[in-house]
Scaffold this motif. Structure first.
Motif, mmCIF file in Angstrom:
data_model
loop_
_atom_site.group_PDB
_atom_site.id
_atom_site.type_symbol
_atom_site.label_atom_id
_atom_site.label_comp_id
_atom_site.label_asym_id
_atom_site.label_seq_id
_atom_site.Cartn_x
_atom_site.Cartn_y
_atom_site.Cartn_z
ATOM 1 N N GLU A 225 12.595 1.357 20.529
ATOM 2 C CA GLU A 225 13.909 1.888 20.870
ATOM 3 C C GLU A 225 13.869 3.412 20.917
ATOM 4 O O GLU A 225 13.012 4.044 20.291
ATOM 5 N N GLU B 76 14.523 6.935 19.922
ATOM 6 C CA GLU B 76 14.887 7.629 18.687
ATOM 7 C C GLU B 76 15.054 9.123 18.888
ATOM 8 O O GLU B 76 15.751 9.782 18.118
ATOM 9 N N GLN B 77 14.410 9.676 19.940
ATOM 10 C CA GLN B 77 14.534 11.116 20.158
ATOM 11 C C GLN B 77 14.347 11.445 21.636
ATOM 12 O O GLN B 77 13.726 10.685 22.387
ATOM 13 N N ALA C 88 22.181 12.592 29.047
ATOM 14 C CA ALA C 88 23.005 11.477 28.557
ATOM 15 C C ALA C 88 22.160 10.256 28.202
ATOM 16 O O ALA C 88 22.472 9.133 28.592
ATOM 17 N N VAL C 89 21.082 10.479 27.460
ATOM 18 C CA VAL C 89 20.225 9.380 27.016
ATOM 19 C C VAL C 89 20.728 8.884 25.666
ATOM 20 O O VAL C 89 20.841 9.659 24.713
ATOM 21 N N GLU C 90 21.028 7.602 25.570
ATOM 22 C CA GLU C 90 21.514 7.031 24.320
ATOM 23 C C GLU C 90 20.339 6.713 23.407
ATOM 24 O O GLU C 90 19.289 6.258 23.860
ATOM 25 N N THR C 91 20.516 6.946 22.124
ATOM 26 C CA THR C 91 19.523 6.512 21.150
ATOM 27 C C THR C 91 19.854 5.089 20.709
ATOM 28 O O THR C 91 21.001 4.650 20.787
ATOM 29 N N GLY C 92 18.806 4.388 20.262
ATOM 30 C CA GLY C 92 19.008 3.025 19.802
ATOM 31 C C GLY C 92 18.902 1.975 20.883
ATOM 32 O O GLY C 92 18.950 0.775 20.584
ATOM 33 N N VAL C 93 18.753 2.404 22.151
ATOM 34 C CA VAL C 93 18.591 1.427 23.234
ATOM 35 C C VAL C 93 17.098 1.229 23.485
ATOM 36 O O VAL C 93 16.279 2.098 23.167
ATOM 37 N N VAL D 123 15.495 2.661 29.876
ATOM 38 C CA VAL D 123 15.957 3.996 30.269
ATOM 39 C C VAL D 123 15.593 4.257 31.731
ATOM 40 O O VAL D 123 14.423 4.146 32.118
#
Length: 272
Positions: free
Chosen positions: A79, A81-82, A101-106, A111
């Motif tokens: 996933e 994380e950074q 706009a990159v979500e963490t946890g996905v 991506v």
């Protein structure tokens, strides 16, 4: 009768030898016996067996590949994380992160790196962007910033212009020491802009640093460039034979004068 008796054994012996010779000839003409089942030595059988083996291996790899992606997507072992940003100096890192706009946890595999690059490329000071996945937990964004080579006056004020002719963002309150374009609309497709940039690129660095203004005449036909160097002016002319004009101009500027005309490099002139 007694004299003929020994002939029978001799005739029988000859017949036996003839039978043995015929048998020996038949053995020589008969193909040699093959070891093992005939199919294993058959070329077509071997080819079919290899194809079947390749198909089986491919099926296993496909199955394993599907399992691999399933692990990446559903188990959480890979996933985001950074998000790492490199190459930024004038462009704020926070602006890059916000645009990305990159979500963490996905899952990292989900991506859309192309979409991330497109969003970051919209920032004014960004020239090019490369976005990649750094397994197992990182999205890497590499930015190449635009570099100003000139200034232009626009409705938004004094604006930075890069080497492609893009007027990309307002200049700081104290603008950098760069040539000021003295003509109207500036853009990558503008003939005057292209001519001005071509002449600036042809100048040696020390001479380019002395240029304060760039004006372009007759941009709709054959743009002719004029350079301002403080209280001196250079009539450069068109961009044709730019290297020869520069080679003539450099020593010409060591002489006294106010106007230096190298539009015809074979007949340069100085006005004092």
């Amino acid at each position: 009768m007694a004299d003929r008796a020994p002939a029978r054994p001799a005739a029988a012996e000859r017949a036996r030898r003839i039978r043995e010779e015929r048998a020996a000839r038949r053995d020589r003409l008969r193909p040699e016996k093959r070891d093992g089942p005939p199919r294993r030595n058959d070329l077509r059988f071997k080819l079919r067996r290899r194809i079947a083996l390749a198909v089986a291996v491919l099926a296993v790899l496909v199955a394993l590949g599907g399992g691999f992606w399933a692990v990446l997507l559903y188990t959480g072992v890979a996933e985001v994380e950074q998000v790492e940003v490199t190459g930024t100096l004038a462009v704020p890192r926070d602006s890059v992160l916000a645009a990305a706009a990159v979500e963490t946890g996905v899952p990292l595999a989900t991506v859309d790196t192309g979409a991330v690059a497109q969003r970051v490329a919209q920032l004014p000071g960004v020239g090019t962007v490369q976005v990649s996945r750094g397994w197992p937990h990182t999205v890497a964004i590499e930015v190449t910033e635009r570099r100003a080579v000139a200034l232009a006056r626009t409705p938004q004020g004094v604006t930075l212009v890069d080497a492609t002719g893009v007027a990309y963002q307002p200049a700081p309150e104290v603008p950098p020491t760069l040539p000021m374009f003295g003509f109207g609309a500036v853009g990558p497709d503008d003939p005057a802009t292209r001519a001005a940039l071509a002449v600036l690129a042809a100048l040696p660095e020390d001479l380019r640093a002395r240029v304060t203004t760039v004006d372009v005449d007759s941009p709709a036909t054959e743009p002719t460039v004029r350079l301002g160097l403080g209280d001196r002016q250079v009539r450069f002319g068109s961009t044709d034979r730019a290297a020869q004009k520069v080679a003539v101009l450099v020593p010409l500027l060591t002489q006294d004068g106010t106007v230096f005309d190298v539009s015809s490099p074979d007949l340069p002139t100085i006005t004092r």
